[in-house]
Design an enzyme around this catalytic site. Structure first.
Site, PDB file in Angstrom:
ATOM      1  N   GLU A 160       0.805  -1.226   0.000  1.00 29.09           N
ATOM      2  CA  GLU A 160       0.000   0.000   0.000  1.00 29.09           C
ATOM      3  C   GLU A 160       0.839   1.278   0.000  1.00 29.09           C
ATOM      4  OE1 GLU A 160      -3.852  -0.270   2.423  1.00 29.09           O
ATOM      5  OE2 GLU A 160      -2.527  -1.620   3.511  1.00 29.09           O
ATOM      6  N   SER A 199      -6.200  -2.480   1.292  1.00 23.21           N
ATOM      7  CA  SER A 199      -6.394  -2.105  -0.110  1.00 23.21           C
ATOM      8  C   SER A 199      -6.728  -3.294  -1.004  1.00 23.21           C
ATOM      9  CB  SER A 199      -5.162  -1.376  -0.661  1.00 23.21           C
ATOM     10  OG  SER A 199      -5.022  -0.135  -0.020  1.00 23.21           O
ATOM     11  N   ASN A 225     -10.360  -0.194   9.345  1.00 26.02           N
ATOM     12  CA  ASN A 225      -9.097   0.455   8.986  1.00 26.02           C
ATOM     13  C   ASN A 225      -8.860   1.610   9.956  1.00 26.02           C
ATOM     14  OD1 ASN A 225      -8.575  -0.843   6.210  1.00 26.02           O
ATOM     15  ND2 ASN A 225     -10.679  -0.154   6.081  1.00 26.02           N
ATOM     16  N   GLU A 281     -14.264  -5.569   8.385  1.00 25.98           N
ATOM     17  CA  GLU A 281     -12.955  -5.155   8.904  1.00 25.98           C
ATOM     18  C   GLU A 281     -13.000  -3.695   9.317  1.00 25.98           C
ATOM     19  OE1 GLU A 281     -10.282  -5.736   5.595  1.00 25.98           O
ATOM     20  OE2 GLU A 281     -10.701  -3.755   4.792  1.00 25.98           O
ATOM     21  N   SER A 340     -10.667   9.501  -1.623  1.00 26.49           N
ATOM     22  CA  SER A 340     -10.863   8.415  -0.647  1.00 26.49           C
ATOM     23  C   SER A 340     -12.203   8.561   0.071  1.00 26.49           C
ATOM     24  CB  SER A 340      -9.721   8.409   0.373  1.00 26.49           C
ATOM     25  OG  SER A 340      -8.493   8.125  -0.241  1.00 26.49           O
TER      26      SER A 340
END
Length: 327
Positions: free
Chosen positions: A14, A164, A288, A286, A297
């Site tokens: 990443e 990612s 992050n 999940e 983003s």
């Protein structure tokens, strides 16, 4: 003025995305309020990179740089590293030892959330819904029939500690399972295999903002591919719709569970959690803790929808880091 080190790069696949995130942070923080320094943390070394792209080696003993015989030390670190060592607790622990505040959560929360299966195990007693999963460590015997019997087909094979969507595969038949496991092992020595959840995928930002924990507007992910993979995330193969086209009841449920998870895990700073809504119920995929921070983003999109500019978002992160008693 405070000296702010914006760390970017990292040691994972990443790193290029992280460099973009770091540049956006650098360009949006107020240079009349802070002295800003771009710090590239790369496998080949740690460097301060100036406006002319000159590199100055970072002294890892005290996280300082020397420019023109002048030693520069940092009051606070803005963490924009996706993956290791910025999202797995290593940088957080290092900076804690040096007593330098940083913008992301603490080292334990970083390590826990970076390890998908450990995080899901911690949250299970709190009634957080997740996919059925099967775990493998490199070297384990691969009982193909047992795996398929547990998780069903289609299923997802993921590296346990990566972001990612690197190394992730959707497996539709038994012949695809072993190649998918090999692909995941190329990224990590631990694998999580999960049942397929059919429903609406949503991404939820939860952040500390002006000393409150707030849930940002929810984003709906519509991928042109089988799932929200690297192409979908970064090469335009998806639509990200903010706010999500979900019912008020679904919105309330997702907001509640996302905020609960943030609170249960004693989070700080930014977070972005991924859920699949199955029959109106949110299932966690999940979390992050250093989400993408480029202008495209998801978290910056959500902040804009909430009326928070990138300048305000990043400045708030610095201010909170400087006033935090633990880091």
């Amino acid at each position: 003025m405070k000296n702010v080190a914006i760390i970017m790069g990292g040691y994972s696949s990443e790193y290029k995305i992280s460099l973009k995130s770091g540049e956006v942070v650098y360009n949006h923080l107020d240079s009349t309020k802070y002295n800003l320094y771009k710090i590239h943390i790369l496998t080949e070394g740690w460097f301060y990179v100036d406006e002319q792209n000159n590199r100055f080696v970072v002294d890892k003993n005290d996280f300082s740089v020397t420019v023109n015989n002048q030693k520069i030390q940092f009051d606070v670190v803005f963490n924009a590293i996706h993956g290791t060592p910025g999202e797995d607790g290593l940088i957080q622990a290092y900076l804690k030892l040096l007593n330098i505040p940083q913008t992301s959560c603490n080292y334990y929360q970083s390590a826990l959330t970076f390890n998908k299966r450990d995080m899901l195990s911690v949250l299970k007693p709190y009634g957080i819904k997740t996919a059925i999963s099967y775990y493998l460590n490199k070297g384990d015997v691969i009982a193909q029939d047992e795996i398929i019997q547990r998780v069903g087909l289609p299923c997802f094979v993921k590296p346990n500690k990566s972001g990612s969507s690197f190394g992730i595969s959707m497996v539709k038949d038994s012949e695809q399972l072993l190649p998918a496991i090999d692909k995941a092992y190329a990224e990590d020595d631990e694998i999580i295999i999960e049942s397929y959840l059919k429903g609406t995928e949503v991404s939820v930002g939860v952040i500390k903002y002006q000393n409150d924990t707030i849930v940002l507007p929810i984003t709906e992910i519509v991928s042109e591919n089988d799932f929200f993979d690297y192409e979908a995330k970064y090469e335009g193969k998806s639509s990200e719709i903010t706010p999500a086209r979900i019912s008020d009841e679904e919105k309330a449920k997702v907001e509640d569970v996302a905020k609960r998870i943030y609170t249960i895990l004693k989070m700080d700073g930014f977070s972005r959690s991924e859920f699949i809504l199955v029959s109106g119920e949110p299932f966690l995929l999940e979390m992050n803790t250093v989400p993408g921070l480029t202008t495209e983003s998801i978290l910056p999109q959500q902040a804009r929808e909430a009326g928070i500019s990138l300048n305000e978002l990043f400045d708030n992160a610095i201010e909170l880091a400087l006033t935090r008693t633990h880091f």
